[in-house]
Design a protein around this motif. Structure first.
Motif, PDB file in Angstrom:
ATOM      1  N   HIS A 122     -25.348  -1.533  -6.152  1.00 34.55           N
ATOM      2  CA  HIS A 122     -26.686  -2.008  -6.474  1.00 34.55           C
ATOM      3  C   HIS A 122     -27.089  -1.204  -7.085  1.00 34.55           C
ATOM      4  O   HIS A 122     -28.102  -0.161  -7.252  1.00 34.55           O
ATOM      5  N   THR A 131     -26.565   2.898  -4.687  1.00 35.87           N
ATOM      6  CA  THR A 131     -27.455   2.607  -5.539  1.00 35.87           C
ATOM      7  C   THR A 131     -28.093   3.336  -6.715  1.00 35.87           C
ATOM      8  O   THR A 131     -27.577   4.573  -7.016  1.00 35.87           O
ATOM      9  N   THR A 186     -32.937  -6.113 -10.676  1.00 33.70           N
ATOM     10  CA  THR A 186     -31.788  -5.552  -9.877  1.00 33.70           C
ATOM     11  C   THR A 186     -29.811  -6.490  -9.378  1.00 33.70           C
ATOM     12  O   THR A 186     -30.448  -8.400  -9.497  1.00 33.70           O
ATOM     13  N   THR A 238     -30.039   3.767 -10.872  1.00 30.24           N
ATOM     14  CA  THR A 238     -31.202   3.609 -10.834  1.00 30.24           C
ATOM     15  C   THR A 238     -30.776   3.200 -12.566  1.00 30.24           C
ATOM     16  O   THR A 238     -30.597   3.802 -12.667  1.00 30.24           O
ATOM     17  N   GLY A 282     -34.733  -6.006 -17.689  1.00 28.91           N
ATOM     18  CA  GLY A 282     -35.410  -5.503 -16.166  1.00 28.91           C
ATOM     19  C   GLY A 282     -36.286  -5.450 -16.773  1.00 28.91           C
ATOM     20  O   GLY A 282     -37.305  -6.418 -17.389  1.00 28.91           O
ATOM     21  N   PRO A 283     -37.693  -5.493 -15.654  1.00 28.45           N
ATOM     22  CA  PRO A 283     -37.262  -5.072 -14.579  1.00 28.45           C
ATOM     23  C   PRO A 283     -36.324  -6.133 -13.350  1.00 28.45           C
ATOM     24  O   PRO A 283     -36.734  -7.099 -13.357  1.00 28.45           O
ATOM     25  N   ALA A 302     -32.621  -5.322  -3.162  1.00 27.69           N
ATOM     26  CA  ALA A 302     -32.151  -4.041  -2.641  1.00 27.69           C
ATOM     27  C   ALA A 302     -32.565  -4.063  -0.813  1.00 27.69           C
ATOM     28  O   ALA A 302     -33.862  -4.143   0.148  1.00 27.69           O
ATOM     29  N   PRO A 350     -31.507 -12.329  -9.616  1.00 29.04           N
ATOM     30  CA  PRO A 350     -31.778 -10.590  -8.885  1.00 29.04           C
ATOM     31  C   PRO A 350     -31.912 -10.974  -7.408  1.00 29.04           C
ATOM     32  O   PRO A 350     -32.660 -11.736  -6.998  1.00 29.04           O
ATOM     33  N   ASP A 397     -26.383  -6.935  -7.708  1.00 26.99           N
ATOM     34  CA  ASP A 397     -25.509  -6.487  -6.751  1.00 26.99           C
ATOM     35  C   ASP A 397     -24.065  -6.660  -7.160  1.00 26.99           C
ATOM     36  O   ASP A 397     -23.950  -8.232  -6.997  1.00 26.99           O
ATOM     37  N   ASP A 454     -30.501  -1.539  -9.886  1.00 28.33           N
ATOM     38  CA  ASP A 454     -32.044  -1.070 -10.243  1.00 28.33           C
ATOM     39  C   ASP A 454     -32.324  -1.366 -11.100  1.00 28.33           C
ATOM     40  O   ASP A 454     -32.451   0.674 -11.912  1.00 28.33           O
ATOM     41  N   SER A 455     -32.543  -1.901 -11.842  1.00 31.62           N
ATOM     42  CA  SER A 455     -32.724  -1.636 -13.645  1.00 31.62           C
ATOM     43  C   SER A 455     -34.342  -1.342 -13.258  1.00 31.62           C
ATOM     44  O   SER A 455     -35.296  -2.363 -13.787  1.00 31.62           O
ATOM     45  N   GLN A 456     -35.215  -0.593 -13.850  1.00 37.09           N
ATOM     46  CA  GLN A 456     -36.361  -0.409 -14.098  1.00 37.09           C
ATOM     47  C   GLN A 456     -36.852  -0.625 -15.353  1.00 37.09           C
ATOM     48  O   GLN A 456     -38.121  -0.978 -15.549  1.00 37.09           O
TER      49      GLN A 456
END
Length: 178
Positions: free
Chosen positions: A113, A85, A147, A87, A144-145, A67, A64, A149, A115-117
């Protein structure tokens, strides 16, 4: 009568030893997470290195990423151009990406980018009228969580769809290159 408790203890010890030596696998295992950085050998060679100890790679890391900050240059973040980004908040499998619309500059490479939460597996794929857009980076879905790119090549002006390969019915968005 005094021998009965001693026999009971011996039988109990034999039963415990038999259970411990049985061929059954344990009910759980522990495997530490893989390290994103190579571990040093610990042994000094005494001679200067002639080259890098790890061969350089043109492929993106599967680890990962972090950011980039708003002030960080595109070159320093590993991509070119802007960084957009996307998410996946907790519950994204039913609620979708945030945001669901993105704007990019046509004919200019950029970075998505991701961002998997959410603790569910997700990824980002991109397709246009001509089919799938080949993204740079690890596009396999991941839990996740975390990230990732994705390097996006310069796209001609038009409308593109970004989506999660695991949840393509709910996790979609529109990217407009103009």
């Amino acid at each position: 009568m005094r021998c009965l408790p001693a026999l009971f203890l011996i039988a109990l010890a034999i039963g415990a030893l038999a259970a411990c030596s049985a061929g059954a696998a344990p009910g759980w295992t522990y495997a530490p997470a893989a390290s994103a950085t190579p571990v040093a050998s610990g042994a000094a060679s005494g001679e200067p290195s002639v080259g890098p100890s790890v061969a350089p790679s043109s492929a993106s890391s599967v680890a990962p990423s972090v950011a980039p900050s708003a002030g960080e240059s595109a070159a320093a973040s590993g991509g070119t151009g802007a960084t957009l980004t996307v998410t996946a908040p907790v519950g994204a499998a039913s609620s979708g990406f945030q945001p669901t619309t993105l704007d990019a500059t046509a004919n200019a490479a950029f970075t998505i980018h991701f961002d998997s939460q959410d603790p569910q597996p997700h990824n980002v794929q991109l397709k246009g009228a001509g089919g799938e857009v080949a993204l740079g980076g690890d596009t396999a879905f991941f839990q996740g969580p975390g990230t990732r790119d994705y390097a996006v090549p310069a796209l001609p002006a038009g409308t593109y769809t970004y989506y999660c390969m695991v949840h393509p019915g709910t996790m979609t968005g529109t990217l407009t290159a103009k």
